[in-house]
Design an enzyme around this catalytic site. Structure first.
Site, PDB file in Angstrom:
ATOM      1  N   GLU A   1      -4.433  -5.548   1.642  1.00  0.00           N
ATOM      2  CA  GLU A   1      -5.182  -6.918   1.983  1.00  0.00           C
ATOM      3  C   GLU A   1      -6.425  -6.510   2.688  1.00  0.00           C
ATOM      4  OE1 GLU A   1      -1.671  -7.682  -0.282  1.00  0.00           O
ATOM      5  OE2 GLU A   1      -1.915  -6.719   1.689  1.00  0.00           O
TER       6      GLU A   1
ATOM      7  N   ASP B   1      -3.566   1.620  -5.920  1.00  0.00           N
ATOM      8  CA  ASP B   1      -3.434   0.049  -6.057  1.00  0.00           C
ATOM      9  C   ASP B   1      -4.344  -0.652  -5.202  1.00  0.00           C
ATOM     10  OD1 ASP B   1      -1.192   0.508  -7.483  1.00  0.00           O
ATOM     11  OD2 ASP B   1       0.442  -0.412  -6.055  1.00  0.00           O
TER      12      ASP B   1
ATOM     13  N   ASP C   1       0.826  -1.041   0.030  1.00  0.00           N
ATOM     14  CA  ASP C   1       0.215   0.072  -0.129  1.00  0.00           C
ATOM     15  C   ASP C   1       0.915   1.264  -0.164  1.00  0.00           C
ATOM     16  OD1 ASP C   1      -2.764   0.620   0.101  1.00  0.00           O
ATOM     17  OD2 ASP C   1      -2.187   1.881   1.833  1.00  0.00           O
TER      18      ASP C   1
END
Length: 573
Positions: free
Chosen positions: A478, A546, A397
């Site tokens: 995640e 992302d 991240d």
């Protein structure tokens, strides 16, 4: 019985002498009995040993040095677990096509295949991720095997990348006949350079000078072609993208740079020129679903960067610098057909977005938890770092924020393997290889944890690196994917560990920063006290590009959700 002596005519001594005469200044290493003869002879030859805490870090450091200096990086690891620990680093260098020489040892020949300590067939393990892998048992062949391995690493006979040699320890101690110590094996060799086919150059010029919306994308293979690339962009007026592999090759203020308009320019170009760059997942595999009807011109000195996924209307298999020189010479004063208004429009929007990003970074709001946005840390670094700083970005991240928020004339990151954890080792090697340039590592807390012990290496070797850890207590991409796709978070939260306290325990200057207004002072103190670490507590609520893109849930056809949808529509036509 005392240890068997290692003379200056031994195979180990020849290895050390070979490396010194090839210009090697540092070897990144972790000691063990099977490589002790090489270890001690390196010291005798005046080659600095940078001893690390984990073999994976040693390979990462050698990889960074090779990428920064254009020379070969050298690693020395012991047998068995020394080699298996190094495997991730070797795989990363393999995918990044970086010349690294990995040396190791094996048990003495009389003990082979008898259950000796750390007795493994290392070459079987590493062969798929190296350009050359051999066990050298005959002392008289040591020099020619080293010569061959280094040549393979530099790309003679294929693409550049890591190579591996190991030696039984009794071979290392054995003396090498003077007659076979030929000077031709010691002599430094320049990396190969080869010119393009003249007929193909004419075809390339026709393609380039007739395109209305040409887009040039450079990669790692374009290193060394910066002046020629800049001249081509100026002459042609083309748009230019770099996806991180060769950032700094073209100055940020060049009118062709349109990085902030990546999605638009990829879909609008009628000609895409790749220079030493694969059409991998970062470029949608060159799919017409993203690039439309654009034609391709491929330029590379490695086959993996020449014809992967999309074939070019013209393909130039040559040293990129020589190919670009030939194109510029053949074009002469020919006037290109480039739509200058198109490029200027993209450039204006790029500048607008870049300026807006810089402004919003400085004012990025805190999360509902009161913790600062990671862009506040990056904005403070932008203000503090000089133009010649080397930036290493690491993480998942946080890498997404740093990749666009932290400009750099020289930049390293986990690369196409996505090998997070490289940040601290890369930064240490960069600081040792380039001591006159500031080096900063911008890393997420998860990525930092992979190689956190290497702060001990930084302190012991006084590597003047600044490590900035964005501490959000999670694997943030995640966590977001689990929340949105599965409605539950499982095994992706971390502690808000006090990384600064750990760094201080190893003798490093370190501070924990929890308020944005404290960042400038903390950065100034850290820069003056390197090696140093700043543990910056940030909110896990910040959403990176992302995290929004679908990268975490791994779509079937393309790496990003939008590209995956475009691919499905294109295939269904």
């Amino acid at each position: 019985m005392p240890a068997i002596p290692v003379t200056d005519q031994s195979a180990a001594a020849l290895i050390a002498r070979f490396l010194r005469q090839r210009g090697v200044q540092r070897v990144y290493a972790l000691c063990g009995g099977h490589v002790m003869p090489i270890w001690m002879r390196l010291d005798a030859e005046g080659i600095r040993i940078v001893d690390v805490r984990d073999e994976r870090a040693a390979v990462h450091m050698a990889t960074a040095e090779a990428q920064l200096t254009g020379t070969i990086g050298v690693v020395l690891v012991t047998a068995g677990p020394g080699v298996t620990n190094a495997m991730t680093g070797i795989a990363n260098a393999h995918v990044a096509r970086t010349p690294v020489l990995v040396l190791s040892g094996t048990p003495p020949r009389p003990q082979e295949n008898r259950g000796a300590l750390q007795d493994m067939v290392h070459t079987d393990l590493v062969r798929s991720v190296t350009r050359y892998a051999r066990t050298v048992r005959e002392p008289a062949l040591v020099l020619q095997e080293l010569d061959e391995a280094v040549s393979r690493a530099q790309g003679e006979g294929g693409e550049p990348g890591p190579v591996y040699l190991d030696f039984p320890v009794d071979t290392l101690r054995a003396e090498v006949p003077a007659a076979v110590q030929l000077a031709e094996h010691f002599a430094p060799k320049a990396p190969p350079r080869f010119a393009p086919d003249p007929a193909q150059i004419d075809a390339a010029v026709d393609l380039l000078w007739s395109a209305k919306r040409p887009l040039v994308i450079s990669g790692r293979g374009a290193q060394g072609a910066g002046p020629q690339l800049t001249q081509l962009l100026t002459r042609l007026g083309a748009a230019y993208l770099d996806t991180g592999e060769s950032r700094g090759l073209v100055a940020e203020d060049h009118p062709s740079v349109v990085a902030a308009m990546r999605g638009s320019v990829m879909g609008q170009a009628d000609l895409v020129v790749t220079i030493g760059r694969r059409l991998d997942f970062q470029l949608a595999y060159g799919s017409p679903a993203v690039f439309g009807d654009a034609r391709f011109l491929r330029i590379a000195d490695a086959a993996s960067e020449l014809r992967d996924n999309r074939r070019g209307a013209v393909e130039l298999f040559a040293t990129p610098a020589l190919a670009l020189d030939a194109i510029l010479a053949a074009a002469g004063q020919r006037e290109p057909a480039t739509d200058r208004a198109w490029v200027q429009g993209l450039r204006a929007k790029h500048a607008e977005r870049s300026d807006k990003l810089a402004a919003t970074m400085r004012e990025a709001p805190a999360g509902s938890d009161g913790r600062m946005h990671p862009n506040r840390a990056l904005a403070a670094l932008r203000e503090a770092l000089p133009a010649d700083a080397i930036v290493v970005a690491d993480g998942g991240d946080f890498l997404s924020f740093a990749r666009v928020g932290l400009p750099a004339s020289t930049y390293l990151d986990p690369g196409p393997l996505g090998c997070i954890g490289v940040g601290t080792p890369f930064g240490i090697a960069a600081a040792l290889a380039c001591p006159d340039r500031p080096v900063v590592v911008a890393t997420g807390d998860g990525a930092f944890g992979f190689q956190a012990m290497e702060i001990d290496t930084a302190v012991r070797h006084q590597a003047p690196v600044l490590i900035v850890v964005a501490n959000n207590g999670s694997w943030a991409i995640e966590v977001r994917d689990q929340q949105e796709s599965h409605g539950k978070v499982v095994g992706t939260r971390l502690q808000y560990s006090d990384h600064a306290a750990m760094a201080r325990a190893f003798g490093m200057h370190a501070e924990r920063v929890e308020k944005a207004e404290d960042l400038p002072g903390a950065i100034a103190r850290a820069m003056a006290s390197r090696p140093a670490l700043l543990d910056v507590v940030v909110t896990p609520e910040a959403v990176s590009s992302d995290a929004k893109s679908g990268l975490a849930w791994v779509p079937d056809l393309q790496p990003l959700e939008a590209w995956d949808e475009a691919e499905r529509k294109w295939r269904a036509r």
